[in-house]
Motif scaffolding. Sequence first.
Motif, mmCIF file in Angstrom:
data_model
loop_
_atom_site.group_PDB
_atom_site.id
_atom_site.type_symbol
_atom_site.label_atom_id
_atom_site.label_comp_id
_atom_site.label_asym_id
_atom_site.label_seq_id
_atom_site.Cartn_x
_atom_site.Cartn_y
_atom_site.Cartn_z
ATOM 1 N N TRP A 1 0.831 -1.211 0.000
ATOM 2 C CA TRP A 1 0.000 0.000 0.000
ATOM 3 C C TRP A 1 0.861 1.255 0.000
ATOM 4 O O TRP A 1 0.607 2.196 -0.760
ATOM 5 N N SER A 2 1.889 1.271 0.859
ATOM 6 C CA SER A 2 2.751 2.435 0.973
ATOM 7 C C SER A 2 3.465 2.722 -0.346
ATOM 8 O O SER A 2 3.498 3.866 -0.822
ATOM 9 N N MET A 3 4.041 1.679 -0.954
ATOM 10 C CA MET A 3 4.711 1.863 -2.239
ATOM 11 C C MET A 3 3.707 2.286 -3.307
ATOM 12 O O MET A 3 4.001 3.143 -4.158
ATOM 13 N N GLY A 4 2.511 1.708 -3.268
ATOM 14 C CA GLY A 4 1.494 2.045 -4.253
ATOM 15 C C GLY A 4 1.083 3.503 -4.183
ATOM 16 O O GLY A 4 0.981 4.186 -5.216
ATOM 17 N N LEU A 5 0.860 4.021 -2.978
ATOM 18 C CA LEU A 5 0.493 5.425 -2.838
ATOM 19 C C LEU A 5 1.631 6.343 -3.271
ATOM 20 O O LEU A 5 1.406 7.340 -3.963
ATOM 21 N N SER A 6 2.864 6.005 -2.883
ATOM 22 C CA SER A 6 4.009 6.831 -3.279
ATOM 23 C C SER A 6 4.145 6.886 -4.795
ATOM 24 O O SER A 6 4.411 7.947 -5.374
ATOM 25 N N ALA A 7 3.955 5.749 -5.443
ATOM 26 C CA ALA A 7 4.034 5.702 -6.902
ATOM 27 C C ALA A 7 2.893 6.495 -7.534
ATOM 28 O O ALA A 7 3.098 7.228 -8.514
ATOM 29 N N ALA A 8 1.685 6.362 -6.986
ATOM 30 C CA ALA A 8 0.532 7.079 -7.531
ATOM 31 C C ALA A 8 0.730 8.588 -7.413
ATOM 32 O O ALA A 8 0.390 9.350 -8.332
ATOM 33 N N PHE A 9 1.281 9.047 -6.295
ATOM 34 C CA PHE A 9 1.527 10.478 -6.134
ATOM 35 C C PHE A 9 2.574 10.962 -7.134
ATOM 36 O O PHE A 9 2.444 12.046 -7.712
ATOM 37 N N ALA A 10 3.631 10.171 -7.336
ATOM 38 C CA ALA A 10 4.656 10.548 -8.314
ATOM 39 C C ALA A 10 4.058 10.636 -9.710
ATOM 40 O O ALA A 10 4.343 11.575 -10.465
ATOM 41 N N SER A 11 3.212 9.676 -10.068
ATOM 42 C CA SER A 11 2.544 9.704 -11.367
ATOM 43 C C SER A 11 1.700 10.964 -11.515
ATOM 44 O O SER A 11 1.743 11.643 -12.547
ATOM 45 N N PRO B 1 2.913 14.930 -1.403
ATOM 46 C CA PRO B 1 2.895 14.360 -0.056
ATOM 47 C C PRO B 1 4.042 14.945 0.762
ATOM 48 O O PRO B 1 5.174 15.044 0.272
ATOM 49 N N VAL B 2 3.766 15.344 1.991
ATOM 50 C CA VAL B 2 4.803 15.949 2.824
ATOM 51 C C VAL B 2 4.866 15.232 4.165
ATOM 52 O O VAL B 2 3.913 14.583 4.602
ATOM 53 N N HIS B 3 6.004 15.384 4.814
ATOM 54 C CA HIS B 3 6.244 14.806 6.132
ATOM 55 C C HIS B 3 5.963 15.881 7.180
ATOM 56 O O HIS B 3 6.624 16.925 7.199
ATOM 57 N N GLY B 4 4.965 15.649 8.019
ATOM 58 C CA GLY B 4 4.643 16.639 9.029
ATOM 59 C C GLY B 4 3.492 16.200 9.905
ATOM 60 O O GLY B 4 2.903 15.132 9.715
ATOM 61 N N VAL B 5 3.175 17.043 10.870
ATOM 62 C CA VAL B 5 2.060 16.821 11.784
ATOM 63 C C VAL B 5 0.992 17.868 11.486
ATOM 64 O O VAL B 5 1.294 19.061 11.384
ATOM 65 N N LEU B 6 -0.244 17.396 11.341
ATOM 66 C CA LEU B 6 -1.359 18.271 11.002
ATOM 67 C C LEU B 6 -2.296 18.396 12.197
ATOM 68 O O LEU B 6 -2.829 17.394 12.689
#
Length: 284
Positions: free
Chosen positions: A98-108, A118-123
């Motif tokens: 799932w994690s790899m799939g989402l990362s790939a989908a965002f890159a696409s 996608p960013v690294h942070g606390v919301l």
Amino acid sequence: MQNFILQPLEDRIILRDSTEAHPFQLERMSSFTGIPLSGPESASPNLIFSNSVPENATLLKRWENGELAFDRDSLVFHITIYKKELLTTSLRSLVASWSMGLSAAFASAMLRGANIIPVHGVLLDTPKGGLLFCGQGGVGKSTTARRWREAGGNAPADDMVLLEYGDHEIAAHPLPTWSRCSESVEGEYFPFSKRIVLNRIFAIGRDPVRENIRPIPEWQYFMNILSACTLFTSYMTNLLPEPEQKRMLETVRSVASRLSGHFPPAGMFAHLDADLTQTLKDYL
């Protein structure tokens, strides 16, 4: 066929399971993100979980139990897992897919021109909008989320956040904390459909004496946001062919510059003995 469709603004991001038995269990990811699955879909997906990699796709990575490939014409990523039984017996293997799939989908989506990252942070969700805190690992982001929840507030994401940006506003969508999901998805919920317009982005640091929010140099603010933008994009970027790699790098830098120019450069310097609601009172 199963389609897992994230739809921030007009940019639809589609993960598709084209296998017959659906071993990737997108319905489970649906259950803790609130994103309903759909059936046949005519739009081109961003990521396809498939039984085999298409011949015209460029192989990006091969590991013991799978392959990741990229179709440079359609800008679609493909993930194939050889031993699909691991997806039903090992939660870690399933969550990794799932994690790899989402990362790939965002890159696409980014390569196709979607205004997302996608960013690294606390919301933190507040009555006046979202507060996003970005900083290096171990500086106190997750602790800030915990303190906010203990104060009765809502922190819908404490690791990965999808930002969508337009001409006048920047909005955030909570995404899963994969490290927790690898242990168990029971009780986890990341309401992706909740669109939270950001009020501010803060760099986060520590103060040994008194918790405070203060201005920081523009370059420091930019570098902090750039670091947050690269954590979840760098893996796929490094695997891509050089032309697409350069496009991703240019996009990430451009978005980081856009984000840092949208808000006054400021940081919150935390102290555990402080009352977080008082520190943030001007933004609540």
